[in-house]
Design a protein around this motif. Structure first.
Motif, PDB file in Angstrom:
ATOM      1  N   VAL A 187      -0.153   4.079   1.447  1.00  0.00           N
ATOM      2  CA  VAL A 187      -0.491   4.728   2.524  1.00  0.00           C
ATOM      3  C   VAL A 187      -1.123   3.548   3.437  1.00  0.00           C
ATOM      4  O   VAL A 187      -2.072   2.898   2.957  1.00  0.00           O
ATOM      5  CB  VAL A 187      -1.302   6.163   2.298  1.00  0.00           C
ATOM      6  CG1 VAL A 187      -1.455   6.771   3.900  1.00  0.00           C
ATOM      7  CG2 VAL A 187      -0.603   6.978   1.544  1.00  0.00           C
ATOM      8  N   THR A 188      -0.889   3.801   4.766  1.00  0.00           N
ATOM      9  CA  THR A 188      -1.396   2.802   5.688  1.00  0.00           C
ATOM     10  C   THR A 188      -1.831   3.801   6.977  1.00  0.00           C
ATOM     11  O   THR A 188      -0.908   4.439   7.259  1.00  0.00           O
ATOM     12  CB  THR A 188      -0.611   1.707   6.155  1.00  0.00           C
ATOM     13  OG1 THR A 188       0.607   1.905   6.604  1.00  0.00           O
ATOM     14  CG2 THR A 188      -0.315   0.743   5.038  1.00  0.00           C
ATOM     15  N   ILE A 189      -2.892   3.502   7.500  1.00  0.00           N
ATOM     16  CA  ILE A 189      -3.358   4.370   8.500  1.00  0.00           C
ATOM     17  C   ILE A 189      -3.946   3.668   9.813  1.00  0.00           C
ATOM     18  O   ILE A 189      -4.623   2.445   9.704  1.00  0.00           O
ATOM     19  CB  ILE A 189      -4.787   5.322   8.241  1.00  0.00           C
ATOM     20  CG1 ILE A 189      -4.169   6.408   7.000  1.00  0.00           C
ATOM     21  CG2 ILE A 189      -5.268   6.275   9.494  1.00  0.00           C
ATOM     22  CD1 ILE A 189      -5.187   7.142   6.551  1.00  0.00           C
ATOM     23  N   GLU A 190      -3.293   3.804  11.011  1.00  0.00           N
ATOM     24  CA  GLU A 190      -3.559   2.954  12.082  1.00  0.00           C
ATOM     25  C   GLU A 190      -4.093   3.944  13.115  1.00  0.00           C
ATOM     26  O   GLU A 190      -3.722   5.001  13.595  1.00  0.00           O
ATOM     27  CB  GLU A 190      -2.432   2.547  12.657  1.00  0.00           C
ATOM     28  CG  GLU A 190      -2.725   1.476  13.917  1.00  0.00           C
ATOM     29  CD  GLU A 190      -1.581   0.688  14.598  1.00  0.00           C
ATOM     30  OE1 GLU A 190      -1.553   0.386  15.526  1.00  0.00           O
ATOM     31  OE2 GLU A 190      -0.506   0.381  13.703  1.00  0.00           O
ATOM     32  N   GLU A 191      -5.531   3.706  13.681  1.00  0.00           N
ATOM     33  CA  GLU A 191      -6.264   4.390  14.327  1.00  0.00           C
ATOM     34  C   GLU A 191      -7.142   3.823  15.263  1.00  0.00           C
ATOM     35  O   GLU A 191      -7.490   2.607  14.901  1.00  0.00           O
ATOM     36  CB  GLU A 191      -7.198   5.423  13.664  1.00  0.00           C
ATOM     37  CG  GLU A 191      -7.753   6.574  14.120  1.00  0.00           C
ATOM     38  CD  GLU A 191      -6.959   7.113  15.236  1.00  0.00           C
ATOM     39  OE1 GLU A 191      -6.827   7.056  16.375  1.00  0.00           O
ATOM     40  OE2 GLU A 191      -6.248   8.418  14.672  1.00  0.00           O
ATOM     41  N   THR A 192      -7.700   4.251  16.327  1.00  0.00           N
ATOM     42  CA  THR A 192      -8.830   3.748  17.253  1.00  0.00           C
ATOM     43  C   THR A 192      -9.933   4.334  17.035  1.00  0.00           C
ATOM     44  O   THR A 192      -9.951   5.622  17.363  1.00  0.00           O
ATOM     45  CB  THR A 192      -8.108   3.925  18.807  1.00  0.00           C
ATOM     46  OG1 THR A 192      -6.871   3.052  18.872  1.00  0.00           O
ATOM     47  CG2 THR A 192      -8.996   3.134  19.526  1.00  0.00           C
ATOM     48  N   SER A 198       0.917  -1.393   0.205  1.00  0.00           N
ATOM     49  CA  SER A 198      -0.160  -0.131  -0.109  1.00  0.00           C
ATOM     50  C   SER A 198       0.840   1.303  -0.124  1.00  0.00           C
ATOM     51  O   SER A 198       1.993   1.395   0.607  1.00  0.00           O
ATOM     52  CB  SER A 198      -0.792   0.102   1.425  1.00  0.00           C
ATOM     53  OG  SER A 198      -1.761  -1.263   1.248  1.00  0.00           O
TER      54      SER A 198
END
Length: 218
Positions: A186-191, A184
């Motif tokens: 862009v990868t996004i990690e969020e809660t 990918s």
């Protein structure tokens, strides 16, 4: 060897009668005219009224429940506790993690601990005040983070959890997840947090059981 091909039934010129149409709700007319019948509208001969005593504590161990004074109250026919119904059940059939009434502990304010059946609703309510429950108040677990961080017995709210307060653990993986992430741009990690909602605006629960002559209950 396959049989003769079957043909679909011919479609009428007018099309479907339900799909794609604006149809009146089946119960709509009864509700707007006030003629709909709810459980509170039903009455049967010699009907008893039941009330449930609920916990004032968010988390507590039930040391004992004394029904003596409630059963002696005029008009009271029966009373019971979770010890009379020890078999767990679940709204979701494959997750049986509830009792009809608190068995050894209560897990939230309002958790049911005892039930009284009386000749009328007022008598049942009066009898609830006569039930003596001895609680051992335990530490409250108010957030998901607290529930996951504490897996010791005093903080274990869910008695059915195999570990700590983790009710069920399911891992679902479709395809090469790690490979897709590496490829990918862009990868996004969020809660993400969601306050929760129910599937209807109001959902009062009520039930009436009528013993029939053939031994079953309607």
């Amino acid at each position: 060897m396959s049989g003769p091909a079957t043909k679909a039934p011919p479609r009428t010129e007018t099309g479907f009668s339900v799909i794609g149409k604006r149809n009146r709700k089946v119960e709509g007319r009864r509700k707007v005219t006030g003629s709909a019948v709810y459980a509170d509208d039903l009455s049967f001969p010699r009907m008893l009224f039941a009330k449930i005593l609920r916990s004032p504590h968010a988390h507590a161990r039930i040391r004992s429940i004394d029904l003596t004074h409630a059963l002696a109250h005029p008009g009271v026919v029966a009373a019971c506790t979770g010890q009379d119904m020890p078999i767990p059940y679940g709204i979701i059939p494959w997750t049986r993690d509830e009792y009809a009434l608190g068995l050894d502990k209560v897990a939230y304010v309002g958790d049911g601990v005892a039930c009284v059946a009386a000749l009328d609703e007022r008598t049942a309510a009066e009898a609830l005040a006569l039930i003596d429950v001895d609680y051992e108040v335990l530490p409250n677990v108010l957030t998901i983070e607290d529930a996951l961080a504490h897996d010791d017995e005093p903080h274990q709210v869910n008695a059915f959890a195999k570990r700590g307060n983790l009710s069920k653990h399911v891992a679902l993986t479709f395809g090469d997840v790690e490979g897709a992430l590496l490829a990918s741009d862009v990868t996004i990690e969020e809660t993400f947090e969601y306050a929760g909602s129910t599937h209807v605006p109001i959902e009062p629960h009520c039930a009436i059981g009528v013993p029939e002559l053939n031994g079953v209950i309607t």
